[in-house]
Design a protein around this motif. Structure first.
Motif, PDB file in Angstrom:
ATOM      1  N   VAL A 179      -9.711   3.836  -1.355  1.00  0.00           N
ATOM      2  CA  VAL A 179      -8.372   4.251  -1.804  1.00  0.00           C
ATOM      3  C   VAL A 179      -7.287   3.307  -1.280  1.00  0.00           C
ATOM      4  O   VAL A 179      -6.163   3.305  -1.805  1.00  0.00           O
ATOM      5  N   ALA A 217      -2.234   8.556   2.865  1.00  0.00           N
ATOM      6  CA  ALA A 217      -2.512   9.978   3.078  1.00  0.00           C
ATOM      7  C   ALA A 217      -3.928  10.332   2.620  1.00  0.00           C
ATOM      8  O   ALA A 217      -4.641  11.092   3.289  1.00  0.00           O
ATOM      9  N   LEU A 218      -4.333   9.791   1.467  1.00  0.00           N
ATOM     10  CA  LEU A 218      -5.700  10.030   0.985  1.00  0.00           C
ATOM     11  C   LEU A 218      -6.736   9.469   1.960  1.00  0.00           C
ATOM     12  O   LEU A 218      -7.770  10.090   2.230  1.00  0.00           O
ATOM     13  N   THR A 228       0.841  -1.193   0.000  1.00  0.00           N
ATOM     14  CA  THR A 228       0.000   0.000   0.000  1.00  0.00           C
ATOM     15  C   THR A 228       0.875   1.242   0.000  1.00  0.00           C
ATOM     16  O   THR A 228       1.773   1.391   0.825  1.00  0.00           O
ATOM     17  N   SER A 229       0.623   2.138  -0.925  1.00  0.00           N
ATOM     18  CA  SER A 229       1.461   3.326  -1.066  1.00  0.00           C
ATOM     19  C   SER A 229       1.154   4.347   0.021  1.00  0.00           C
ATOM     20  O   SER A 229       0.045   4.386   0.566  1.00  0.00           O
ATOM     21  N   TRP A 230       2.143   5.191   0.300  1.00  0.00           N
ATOM     22  CA  TRP A 230       1.942   6.250   1.293  1.00  0.00           C
ATOM     23  C   TRP A 230       0.931   7.277   0.813  1.00  0.00           C
ATOM     24  O   TRP A 230       0.234   7.907   1.608  1.00  0.00           O
ATOM     25  N   SER A 231       0.854   7.447  -0.514  1.00  0.00           N
ATOM     26  CA  SER A 231      -0.136   8.390  -1.033  1.00  0.00           C
ATOM     27  C   SER A 231      -1.552   7.898  -0.759  1.00  0.00           C
ATOM     28  O   SER A 231      -2.456   8.696  -0.449  1.00  0.00           O
ATOM     29  N   ALA A 232      -1.752   6.564  -0.877  1.00  0.00           N
ATOM     30  CA  ALA A 232      -3.071   5.999  -0.569  1.00  0.00           C
ATOM     31  C   ALA A 232      -3.398   6.181   0.912  1.00  0.00           C
ATOM     32  O   ALA A 232      -4.533   6.503   1.279  1.00  0.00           O
TER      33      ALA A 232
END
Length: 865
Positions: A240, A68-69, A62-66
């Motif tokens: 997300v 954060a969203l 899981t990405s950090w951008s996901a």
């Protein structure tokens, strides 16, 4: 024979009803646990092909951008949740400062979403907070009803719209025909639109005397937008976090809404397992189960745990003097401090659960390799084993923290400090240690909030807590089975001790937890259910009378009857008078004495009742005591209204008092004469008073009452002044007066008249008493309570009020509700609400039944009048 069978059937039905009412909380708790176990079995089978390492890999992917969203959408959802409360306050016309609303709503949802069961719930937090903002229990009940109904209708409307838009996709996922899904969605939407149309101008619906004012178009539209934003944002948190998939957001929204609905209906704390089962069942054909599990774990952490941690951090920030002194936020900061025990109790429950779960999942190999170079195996094994038990200790302490017990604070602080050290010794669990450190800081910063001196060990766990512990341990067992699915069970596992052997370590920890939890449950269930406190001694009665005479509440003179037990404050300057019947410990009216001691005295009483296996109840209390009752977890139910006459402005002049003035004049013409006998003069007329009393009882086929009323007993009658009415030197009516040395208030207790007394004698007596007391400098007169008077029967009124209002309107055959209100209304008093404070609605009904027995002198007394 048929009549005998009918009687037997009725007896059995009555026994079943009584048994259910007595053990309902245990039955419901057991039912919730059973539902969870069934769901857990389903989840375990759904994940048959998934392995623990695959879930960890999905989490790592899981990405950090996901993330954060997801955090951003969590913030949007909680912002919408705050507006639920804001709209509810606008709807009932009781606006409050937005910072105070925001603090209350945010903490209510942070706690309620995370644990979601009675003792630590959003409703309990709202009652505590809003009662301190001056809202009455009826207002708070309407707020909770508005919020609950808004969420339910919003969930229905959003899920129906989403399903209607993507019915074929949802049908393919759920295995239901698309036509049926569309038909159900249309029916729901038509029903909602119809309600919206009917209530467009605040239309009032009436049914059999009950009224419901529907929200107007503006309120409904605004709340729909808020609900849609909340549900859409909450769904987006999980969406997300999912891997790339062909499942569109509208389709996912429909599945998410169904999962939330099932989680709420299951009554399992926080919908744990139920929500996950529905999501996995709905999306497993489109997304891998390992990826779904990883996303669901992150969703729980971000949407549930993150707000709780943020609330704790905000609580610590509000402790700083600089923040408290900022204009516009001081009230919100003070309110946050009042809610600190509940928030910290919830955090204790969550961290205890974390320690238990961490004891059944493996520690990273790299961490164990590092520890093996510096620590002997027994220390690592011991830290792991004891950490799990410390987790259970924090869960048990959470109950006491919610009740502000100083013993619970010490236990939680000590347990958290030891668990903090063990976090490094068992596996260098840095995140775990960080959360425990935050908890320790919160405990120390709010130490002054835990000021109730009570033994934690005397507080048995109730059914809700036992059910919650059962769910936690069952979850830990399922996690253990899932993690070590490929490990074949063997008896040798129990005594294998190696750095690399994680399964045996988890087995031993879970066994210890099961043994200790079972012991706690047995202690709670098998401890003595009842004990009785001693009655008041002569010295205690003398002390209570002295306190009574120095304060303003005239009703406190009922302590002179000697039929009530007494609980004194630590200083001995205040007391509560109470009676016990069945399991109900019933305090009569507000505490008497020093107001600053009332809150602590309320807690003492509740603690004593719980220690004795009883339910605490406060009967006929004023609004001033509601905040103290809310702090100990009691809910308020309106009993009626008390009539108060302002003696300084009372005069029998003008058209308002025409009827009363005529009754007084007619009594004077009939030869009625009024006088007041002081206590030292009452002995001379006692035989005449007794004759009037006996004839009154015989004429009304009644017997003496107790508890909230006095009885004609020599010592009691001689203790206070008596107002008498004579005709030709013969006493035909009398009333015992209750007064105090402050002359702030006066009232009457025994009111009796001879059967041959002239019509209107009681009006003459009361008018004369009021005139006499006014001349003596008394400030107000307490006319007593009109039961069920002033009960709300419209809008979002609670069921208790609506039933009470209906009884007031149509219950004349059982009790003269309207007649009593009409008599008191002759004097044009101001009306003040009076309440019964108890744990819940069923407890209120049982407590009222026990009050009836106390007043009537037991079951035989009630049956014989």
């Amino acid at each position: 024979m048929s009549d005998e069978n009918s009687v037997i059937t009725e007896d059995r039905a009555s026994w079943l009803v009584r048994s259910f009412l007595t053990y309902r909380l245990y039955i419901l708790g057991l039912a919730s646990l059973l539902v969870f176990v069934l769901v857990a079995v389903g989840v375990y089978r759904l994940t048959a092909e998934v392995r623990y390492d695959e879930v960890l890999a999905a989490l790592s992917a899981t990405s950090w951008s996901a993330i954060a969203l997801a955090a951003l959408f969590t913030g949007l959802s909680f912002l919408a949740l705050i507006f639920y409360d804001s709209n509810a306050l606008d709807y009932i016309g009781r606006r409050k400062p937005f910072p105070a609303i925001a603090v209350t709503a945010f903490m209510a949802y942070a706690v309620g979403n995370t644990v979601g069961f009675g003792p630590l719930s959003g409703g309990a937090i709202r009652f505590r907070a809003y009662s301190r903002l001056g809202l009455l229990p009826g207002d708070i009940a309407r707020i909770i009803a508005f919020v609950t109904l808004s969420f339910g209708l919003g969930l229905l409307s959003v899920s129906a719209l989403a399903t209607l838009a993507v019915a074929p996709r949802v049908a393919g996922i759920l295995g239901i025909d698309a036509l049926w899904l569309r038909a159900i969605s249309v029916v729901i939407l038509v029903a909602l639109v119809t309600v919206f149309y009917i209530g467009r101008n605040g239309h009032v619906l009436s049914f059999k005397g009950l009224t419901l004012r529907l929200p107007d178009s503006r309120t409904t539209s605004r709340q729909f937008l808020v609900s849609a934003l909340d549900i859409a944002a909450a769904a987006s948190v999980l969406y997300v976090l999912l891997p790339d998939t062909h499942v569109g957001w509208p389709t996912f929204l429909a599945v998410y809404a169904v999962a939330i609905g099932f989680g709420v209906l299951s009554h399992v704390p926080a919908g744990l397992g139920v929500f996950e089962a529905v999501i996995m069942a709905g999306l497993s054909n489109a997304i891998g189960i390992d990826q779904l599990l990883g996303s669901l774990v992150l969703y729980r952490l971000i949407y549930y745990i993150l707000p709780l941690l943020l609330a704790t951090v905000l609580l610590l920030i509000t402790e700083t003097r600089h923040f408290v002194l900022r204009p516009g936020v001081a009230e919100a900061a003070q309110l946050a401090g009042k809610l600190a025990p509940t928030l910290i109790a919830t955090l204790s429950l969550v961290l205890g659960t974390m320690l238990i779960f961490s004891s059944v999942v493996p520690t990273p190999d790299s961490n164990l390799d590092f520890l093996s170079n510096y620590l002997p195996l027994p220390i690592v094994e011991g830290a792991h084993f004891l950490s799990s038990l410390l987790g259970l200790l924090l869960i048990v302490a959470a109950r006491g923290l919610g009740q502000r017990l100083d013993g619970a604070w010490l236990v939680a602080l000590g347990g958290a400090c030891v668990a903090f050290a063990f976090a490094f010794l068992k596996g260098i669990a840095v995140v775990e240690a960080g959360l425990l450190a935050l908890f320790i800081v919160a405990l120390i910063a709010n130490a002054r909030a835990f000021d109730r001196h009570s033994s934690l060990l005397r507080q048995a766990l109730g059914p809700s807590w036992l059910a919650a512990i059962g769910v936690i341990l069952a979850t830990a067992f399922v996690i253990l089975l899932f993690v070590y699915r490929d490990t074949e069970y063997a008896h040798e596992l129990w005594w294998q001790f190696e750095f690399s052997e994680e399964a045996p370590r988890g087995l031993r920890a879970l066994l210890a937890l099961a043994i200790v939890a079972s012991a706690l449950a047995l202690f709670s269930l098998l401890r003595p259910a009842h004990f009785r406190t001693e009655g008041a001694t002569a010295a205690e009665l003398e002390q209570a009378v002295a306190i009574t005479m120095a304060q303003d509440m005239a009703d406190a003179n009922l302590v002179r009857t000697g039929d009530k037990r007494l609980l004194f404050s630590a200083s001995g300057r205040s007391f509560i008078m109470y009676g016990i019947h069945g399991r109900s410990w019933i305090a009569f009216a507000d505490p008497v004495g020093v107001e600053d001691e009332f809150a602590e005295l309320v807690w003492q009483f509740v603690g004593a009742a719980r220690a004795g296996g009883g339910r605490a109840a406060f009967y006929q209390i004023s609004p001033a005591l509601l905040a103290a009752c809310a702090d100990v977890g009691l809910r308020a139910f309106k009993l009626g209204e008390l009539a108060i006459i302002d003696l300084a402005s009372f005069e029998m002049k003008g058209s308002r008092f025409a009827n009363l003035r005529q009754s007084y004049s007619r009594g004077a013409r009939d030869g009625l004469a009024f006088s007041v006998a002081q206590p030292d003069e009452v002995a001379a007329i006692l035989p005449e008073l007794r004759a009037v009393s006996d004839s009154w009882l015989a004429h009304h086929n009644a017997k003496e009452k107790t508890f909230s009323l006095g009885a004609f007993e020599e010592g009691y009658v001689l203790s206070q002044p008596v107002a008498v009415v004579r005709i030709e030197d013969r006493i035909v009516a009398f009333a015992t007066l209750m007064v105090t040395d402050t002359r702030a208030e006066a009232t009457v207790d025994l009111m009796r008249f001879a059967p041959d007394a002239p019509k209107g004698t009681m009006d003459f007596l009361f008018a004369s008493i009021l005139d006499y007391l006014r001349g003596e400098g008394y400030r107000q007169f307490n006319l007593g309570m009109a039961p069920l008077s002033g009960m709300a029967r419209r809008e979002a009124a609670p069921v208790w009020d609506r039933v009470g209002g209906t009884l007031f309107e149509h219950g004349e055959r059982f009790y003269n509700f309207k007649g009593l209100r009409a008599f008191k209304s002759k004097f044009h008093p101001r009306w003040e609400p009076r309440y019964l404070a108890v744990t819940n609605g069923t407890g209120a009904a049982l407590a009222l039944m026990d009050v009836t027995f106390l007043i009537g002198g037991g079951v035989k007394g009630v049956i014989a009048k």
